[in-house]
Write an enzyme that holds these catalytic residues in place. Structure first.
Site, PDB file in Angstrom:
ATOM      1  CE1 TYR A   1      30.467  21.595  61.159  1.00 32.96           C
ATOM      2  CE2 TYR A   1      29.535  22.905  62.722  1.00 32.96           C
ATOM      3  CZ  TYR A   1      29.549  22.488  61.614  1.00 32.96           C
ATOM      4  OH  TYR A   1      28.647  23.001  60.530  1.00 32.96           O
TER       5      TYR A   1
ATOM      6  NE  ARG B   1      39.865  37.777  30.766  1.00 32.34           N
ATOM      7  CZ  ARG B   1      38.896  37.145  31.853  1.00 32.34           C
ATOM      8  NH1 ARG B   1      39.236  37.727  32.836  1.00 32.34           N
ATOM      9  NH2 ARG B   1      38.435  36.025  31.547  1.00 32.34           N
TER      10      ARG B   1
ATOM     11  CE  LYS C   1      42.561  35.974  42.622  1.00 31.84           C
ATOM     12  NZ  LYS C   1      41.294  36.991  42.689  1.00 31.84           N
TER      13      LYS C   1
ATOM     14  CG  ASP D   1      37.608  43.115  45.339  1.00 32.41           C
ATOM     15  OD1 ASP D   1      38.406  42.461  45.979  1.00 32.41           O
ATOM     16  OD2 ASP D   1      37.311  42.834  44.258  1.00 32.41           O
TER      17      ASP D   1
ATOM     18  CG  PHE E   1      36.577  41.125  39.476  1.00 32.69           C
ATOM     19  CD1 PHE E   1      37.631  41.078  38.989  1.00 32.69           C
ATOM     20  CD2 PHE E   1      36.151  39.805  40.184  1.00 32.69           C
ATOM     21  CE1 PHE E   1      38.231  39.692  38.540  1.00 32.69           C
ATOM     22  CE2 PHE E   1      36.683  38.659  40.117  1.00 32.69           C
ATOM     23  CZ  PHE E   1      37.934  38.620  39.224  1.00 32.69           C
ATOM     24  CB  THR E   2      33.951  38.386  36.296  1.00 26.45           C
ATOM     25  OG1 THR E   2      34.880  37.921  37.403  1.00 26.45           O
ATOM     26  CG2 THR E   2      34.335  38.964  35.173  1.00 26.45           C
TER      27      THR E   2
ATOM     28  CG  PHE F   1      36.051  33.447  29.088  1.00 27.28           C
ATOM     29  CD1 PHE F   1      34.887  34.160  29.452  1.00 27.28           C
ATOM     30  CD2 PHE F   1      36.964  32.951  30.159  1.00 27.28           C
ATOM     31  CE1 PHE F   1      34.764  34.579  30.970  1.00 27.28           C
ATOM     32  CE2 PHE F   1      36.484  33.035  31.561  1.00 27.28           C
ATOM     33  CZ  PHE F   1      35.472  34.036  31.748  1.00 27.28           C
TER      34      PHE F   1
HETATM   35  C1  LIG Z   1      39.724  37.011  42.273  1.00 26.64           C
HETATM   36  C2  LIG Z   1      38.888  38.164  42.633  1.00 26.64           C
HETATM   37  C3  LIG Z   1      37.790  38.256  43.143  1.00 26.64           C
HETATM   38  C4  LIG Z   1      37.226  36.905  43.452  1.00 26.64           C
HETATM   39  O1  LIG Z   1      37.597  35.917  44.210  1.00 26.64           O
HETATM   40  P1  LIG Z   1      37.636  34.407  44.224  1.00 26.64           P
HETATM   41  O2  LIG Z   1      38.642  33.991  45.419  1.00 26.64           O
HETATM   42  O3  LIG Z   1      38.131  34.181  42.833  1.00 26.64           O
HETATM   43  O4  LIG Z   1      36.219  34.149  44.391  1.00 26.64           O
HETATM   44  C5  LIG Z   1      37.289  39.243  43.375  1.00 26.64           C
HETATM   45  N1  LIG Z   1      37.834  40.549  43.260  1.00 26.64           N
HETATM   46  C6  LIG Z   1      38.972  40.617  42.580  1.00 26.64           C
HETATM   47  C7  LIG Z   1      39.610  41.906  42.277  1.00 26.64           C
HETATM   48  C8  LIG Z   1      39.654  39.310  42.166  1.00 26.64           C
HETATM   49  O5  LIG Z   1      40.855  39.483  41.606  1.00 26.64           O
END
Ligand SMILES: *Cc1c(COP(=O)(O)O)cnc(C)c1O
Length: 477
Positions: free
Chosen positions: A74, A384, A260, A217, A126-127, A451
């Protein structure tokens, strides 16, 4: 040995995963069942799945071997210590807190740093990043260079911060209202466009004396490092690893989606150099993710991520990844299929507005193209465009974005050039018979993020089938 402009796979196959071979008739049925929305098609019904590169990476034998070495204690798991040491070594930040994925880190950072009324500048939004900033009362201000919004502007570092826009914003609102500048490397929504080392250095130099933090980011930082190496002459002789570390030296911390560039299926982290911020973050993470030494991840996930980080800086890996994007784009372009230029680090974008120029935006050209591409060959892509953009909350009308695109996203280490040939040929075939394709109408629209679950029905082809331009069949490159 390199026999073409596109280096062969720098890996060989040890385990295979059979994929569905479907008939056109089956796909037509699957598509109807899915309301012509590629998000609603089952994975098992797809031949080549280019929906996203998030979490779809093929892990290496060393990463899978590491999964067996998971220490599921843990607290204080040895895999956390490995991840911590790896991030310190490769990224250079002092503190790291694991999170279940990127948005977990964004949630912590936004809650810790933002007060209502603050302003967070960023190189395009970014979203999830913007959603968390706004949830905590900040206003997002776009400070990316103007060229980023033009699908045809061919500039090497289309993700750069416009330093004048940033300076002007600081003068307007004052540095005390800017908790941090968020710099994405690369910029996903601009098509995976990179930021130059010179620009990162300049942003840091502008912000540091004013006490404004720079938070990256870092989700696609290895792709960004590759573009720096190949496009910025002063960095040509440096390794990807050296470039990555230098990039990070111009930030005070970062959020990371491990799904990623860390080459894993799940995971993420938050980094910072500031001791006090770390102290507060390790208090907050317990509420949302878990102990600061696991943050929502199993020990084995952290081990896979630590190993993925080391593999990700291999030049041959990243060179091949970017070459795959370029290969697909080059094949499409040679046949006259309209795409967005320059090609970024993770995807090729079809310009659906130009592709289906006889379909008005209100009849969803990009959504239509994504559906037709699936029907043609079982290739799954993502809209998109107007569907993703949603509606204006005040007027209730559609947002009508300038860019109406279909994203062909390339998962890491999963597909070969032969798969990409299938993708290219399907797009080329569709382009040749594009006048036979009619638009769609939306028959179900959910209240949020439409979407993902909206449903559509095809409309009859309105324009009398104009003789389609001849598209030259592609010769092999
Ligand atoms: C995918 C992504 C995120 C969010 O990451 P998650 O692991 O999907 O929560 C943030 N910024 C960028 C540029 C991304 O491509």
């Amino acid at each position: 040995m390199q026999t073409t402009n596109y280096p062969a796979e720098p890996y060989k196959i040890k385990v295979v995963e059979p994929i569905a071979m479907t008939t056109r008739q089956q796909r037509a049925q699957y598509l109807r069942d899915a309301g012509y929305n590629t998000f609603l098609i089952n994975s098992e019904q797809c031949y080549i799945d280019l929906l996203t590169d998030s979490g779809t990476t093929a892990m290496s034998d060393k990463q899978w071997a590491g999964m067996m070495l998971g220490d599921e204690a843990y607290a204080g798991s040895k895999n956390f210590l490995h991840l911590q040491a790896t991030v310190r070594e490769y990224y250079g930040f002092k503190h790291i807190i694991p999170t279940h994925q990127g948005r977990g880190a964004e949630n912590l950072l936004s809650r810790l740093c933002i007060k209502p009324g603050d302003v967070v500048p960023g190189n395009m939004y970014f979203t999830t990043t913007r959603a968390h900033q706004e949830l905590n009362g900040a206003k997002f201000v776009d400070i990316i260079i103007d060229e980023a919004h033009d699908s045809q502007a061919d500039v090497p570092f289309k993700g750069n911060v416009d330093l004048e826009k940033l300076q002007k914003l600081i003068d307007e609102v004052g540095p005390e209202r800017i908790p941090y500048v968020c710099v994405a490397v690369t910029v996903n929504l601009a098509g995976g466009q990179p930021v130059s080392m010179e620009n990162l250095r300049a942003v840091h130099a502008l912000c540091a004396p004013l006490g404004i933090k720079v938070m990256f980011d870092a989700t696609r930082c290895v792709e960004n490092a590759y573009f720096i190496k190949t496009r910025e002459p002063s960095c040509a002789d440096k390794s990807i690893r050296e470039i990555l570390k230098e990039m990070m030296s111009y930030a005070d911390g970062c959020t990371m989606s491990g799904k990623k560039d860390c080459l894993v299926n799940i995971g993420g982290f938050l980094c910072m150099n500031d001791d006090k911020l770390y102290q507060r973050a390790s208090e907050l993470v317990v509420l949302f993710e878990g102990m600061p030494s696991y943050g929502g991840l199993a020990g084995r996930d952290m081990e896979a991520m630590a190993r993925g980080i080391k593999e990700s800086v291999d030049f041959h890996y990243i060179e091949h990844r970017i070459a795959q994007c370029r290969y697909l784009a080059d094949r499409l372009e040679a046949a006259g299929v309209p795409i967005v230029r320059p090609v970024g680090g993770h995807a090729v974008f079809l310009d659906a507005r130009a592709f289906l120029d006889h379909i008005p935006q209100d009849e969803f050209p990009a959504q239509t193209l994504a559906a037709q591409l699936y029907l043609e060959s079982g290739v799954r892509s993502m809209e998109r465009g107007i569907v993703s953009a949603g509606r204006n909350k005040e007027t209730g009308d559609h947002h009508r974005p300038k860019l109406e695109l279909v994203r062909l996203t390339i998962p890491r280490r999963v597909y070969t050039y032969a798969h990409l040939d299938v993708v290219a040929q399907s797009c080329i075939n569709l382009y040749a018979r594009r006048r036979e394709i009619g638009g769609m109408k939306m028959v179900y629209e959910p209240a949020f993020l439409r979407f993902f679950t909206a449903r559509f029905e095809p409309l009859p082809v309105k324009t009398p089938a104009a003789p389609a331009e001849r598209v030259t069949e592609l010769e092999t490159a």
